[in-house]
Design a protein around this motif. Structure first.
Motif, PDB file in Angstrom:
ATOM      1  N   LYS A   1       0.491  -0.634  -0.014  1.00  0.00           N
ATOM      2  CA  LYS A   1       0.164   0.167  -0.004  1.00  0.00           C
ATOM      3  C   LYS A   1       0.785   1.217   0.059  1.00  0.00           C
ATOM      4  O   LYS A   1       1.673   1.154   0.400  1.00  0.00           O
ATOM      5  CB  LYS A   1      -0.457   0.010   1.115  1.00  0.00           C
ATOM      6  CG  LYS A   1      -2.374   0.238   0.581  1.00  0.00           C
ATOM      7  CD  LYS A   1      -3.295  -0.788   2.492  1.00  0.00           C
ATOM      8  CE  LYS A   1      -3.919  -1.165   2.932  1.00  0.00           C
ATOM      9  NZ  LYS A   1      -4.726  -0.712   4.023  1.00  0.00           N
TER      10      LYS A   1
ATOM     11  N   GLN B   1       4.554   6.837 -13.722  1.00  0.00           N
ATOM     12  CA  GLN B   1       2.962   6.863 -12.402  1.00  0.00           C
ATOM     13  C   GLN B   1       2.723   7.966 -11.257  1.00  0.00           C
ATOM     14  O   GLN B   1       0.794   7.860 -11.327  1.00  0.00           O
ATOM     15  CB  GLN B   1       3.727   5.409 -11.623  1.00  0.00           C
ATOM     16  CG  GLN B   1       3.877   4.159 -12.681  1.00  0.00           C
ATOM     17  CD  GLN B   1       4.724   3.610 -10.797  1.00  0.00           C
ATOM     18  OE1 GLN B   1       5.255   3.816 -10.342  1.00  0.00           O
ATOM     19  NE2 GLN B   1       4.900   1.807 -11.893  1.00  0.00           N
TER      20      GLN B   1
ATOM     21  N   PHE C   1      -1.705   7.950 -11.652  1.00  0.00           N
ATOM     22  CA  PHE C   1      -2.525   8.000  -9.895  1.00  0.00           C
ATOM     23  C   PHE C   1      -3.261   9.154  -9.572  1.00  0.00           C
ATOM     24  O   PHE C   1      -4.606   9.125  -9.316  1.00  0.00           O
ATOM     25  CB  PHE C   1      -1.205   7.878  -9.071  1.00  0.00           C
ATOM     26  CG  PHE C   1      -0.850   6.112  -8.898  1.00  0.00           C
ATOM     27  CD1 PHE C   1      -0.947   5.702  -9.207  1.00  0.00           C
ATOM     28  CD2 PHE C   1       0.826   6.436  -8.659  1.00  0.00           C
ATOM     29  CE1 PHE C   1      -1.008   4.043  -8.996  1.00  0.00           C
ATOM     30  CE2 PHE C   1       1.178   4.968  -8.151  1.00  0.00           C
ATOM     31  CZ  PHE C   1       0.288   3.519  -8.991  1.00  0.00           C
TER      32      PHE C   1
ATOM     33  N   GLU D   1      -7.470   9.878  -9.238  1.00  0.00           N
ATOM     34  CA  GLU D   1      -7.538  10.565  -8.030  1.00  0.00           C
ATOM     35  C   GLU D   1      -8.565  11.897  -9.022  1.00  0.00           C
ATOM     36  O   GLU D   1      -9.773  12.122  -7.512  1.00  0.00           O
ATOM     37  CB  GLU D   1      -6.607  11.715  -6.777  1.00  0.00           C
ATOM     38  CG  GLU D   1      -5.565  10.642  -6.589  1.00  0.00           C
ATOM     39  CD  GLU D   1      -5.224  10.915  -5.828  1.00  0.00           C
ATOM     40  OE1 GLU D   1      -5.423  11.927  -4.828  1.00  0.00           O
ATOM     41  OE2 GLU D   1      -3.884  10.558  -5.435  1.00  0.00           O
TER      42      GLU D   1
ATOM     43  N   TYR E   1     -10.181   6.030  -0.705  1.00  0.00           N
ATOM     44  CA  TYR E   1      -8.794   5.571  -2.802  1.00  0.00           C
ATOM     45  C   TYR E   1      -7.796   5.465  -1.315  1.00  0.00           C
ATOM     46  O   TYR E   1      -7.092   6.038  -0.707  1.00  0.00           O
ATOM     47  CB  TYR E   1      -8.746   6.961  -2.881  1.00  0.00           C
ATOM     48  CG  TYR E   1      -7.843   6.904  -3.662  1.00  0.00           C
ATOM     49  CD1 TYR E   1      -7.867   6.545  -5.093  1.00  0.00           C
ATOM     50  CD2 TYR E   1      -5.966   7.570  -3.538  1.00  0.00           C
ATOM     51  CE1 TYR E   1      -6.638   6.417  -6.231  1.00  0.00           C
ATOM     52  CE2 TYR E   1      -5.548   7.012  -4.670  1.00  0.00           C
ATOM     53  CZ  TYR E   1      -5.458   6.281  -6.220  1.00  0.00           C
ATOM     54  OH  TYR E   1      -4.872   6.847  -7.146  1.00  0.00           O
TER      55      TYR E   1
ATOM     56  N   GLN F   1      -4.207   3.538  -2.955  1.00  0.00           N
ATOM     57  CA  GLN F   1      -3.694   3.138  -4.109  1.00  0.00           C
ATOM     58  C   GLN F   1      -2.554   1.837  -3.950  1.00  0.00           C
ATOM     59  O   GLN F   1      -1.690   1.970  -2.507  1.00  0.00           O
ATOM     60  CB  GLN F   1      -2.308   4.580  -4.093  1.00  0.00           C
ATOM     61  CG  GLN F   1      -1.651   4.025  -5.303  1.00  0.00           C
ATOM     62  CD  GLN F   1      -0.741   5.631  -5.856  1.00  0.00           C
ATOM     63  OE1 GLN F   1      -1.511   6.511  -5.687  1.00  0.00           O
ATOM     64  NE2 GLN F   1       0.114   5.637  -5.618  1.00  0.00           N
TER      65      GLN F   1
ATOM     66  N   LYS G   1       0.866  -1.382  -4.734  1.00  0.00           N
ATOM     67  CA  LYS G   1       1.424  -1.624  -5.831  1.00  0.00           C
ATOM     68  C   LYS G   1       1.495  -3.398  -5.670  1.00  0.00           C
ATOM     69  O   LYS G   1       1.830  -4.058  -4.581  1.00  0.00           O
ATOM     70  CB  LYS G   1       2.782  -0.452  -6.157  1.00  0.00           C
ATOM     71  CG  LYS G   1       2.864   0.331  -6.513  1.00  0.00           C
ATOM     72  CD  LYS G   1       3.835   1.041  -6.760  1.00  0.00           C
ATOM     73  CE  LYS G   1       3.989   2.776  -6.583  1.00  0.00           C
ATOM     74  NZ  LYS G   1       5.066   3.109  -7.073  1.00  0.00           N
TER      75      LYS G   1
END
Length: 137
Positions: free
Chosen positions: A5, A55, A59, A63, A96, A98, A100
């Motif tokens: 995360k 990246q 992202f 958002e 939210y 995010q 990987k």
């Protein structure tokens, strides 16, 4: 499979919800349903080579898109108030997260015949069977 995360935050609507729309009354059928989390997971591929700022731009775009979407779907940025059977649309925001993954989505999908329920829980931000607090999104 390793999942990390990076960001966890609330994204608010781009423009405030009108005061006339602040109280969204839910239906009787929605009210009698058990309280449970329903997480939504969206998968996006990134280029193999991490180019400078590719990246972060992706992202940031996600958002902003979520923030714009919450203007039209304003109850999703509110909180359920069980005592009054309504959603308080006070623009607290949608959660939210995010993350990987250190593998390709195609690799994960190739495991379809070997998947175990525990592997799928690694992708979820919360346990769907356990309802959260009243102010949880």
């Amino acid at each position: 499979m390793e999942i990390t995360k990076d960001v966890s935050k609330f994204v608010k609507p781009l423009t405030p919800t009108s005061s006339t729309l602040r109280k969204y009354t839910i239906s009787f059928f929605d009210d009698i349903q058990p309280n449970m989390n329903v997480p939504l997971i969206l998968y996006y591929s990134t280029p193999y080579k991490e180019q400078n700022d590719v990246q972060p731009n992706i992202f940031n775009h996600l958002e902003i898109s979520l923030s714009k979407t919450l203007v039209e779907f304003y109850p999703l940025a509110g909180r359920y108030m069980g005592h009054g059977s309504f959603i308080d649309c006070s623009d607290q925001g949608a959660l939210y997260i995010q993350a990987k993954a250190k593998f390709q989505l195609s690799e994960f999908l190739d495991l379809a015949s070997q998947l175990k329920l525990g592997m799928l829980h690694d992708f979820l931000p919360c346990d769907p069977s356990k309802p959260g607090e009243v102010d949880d999104p």
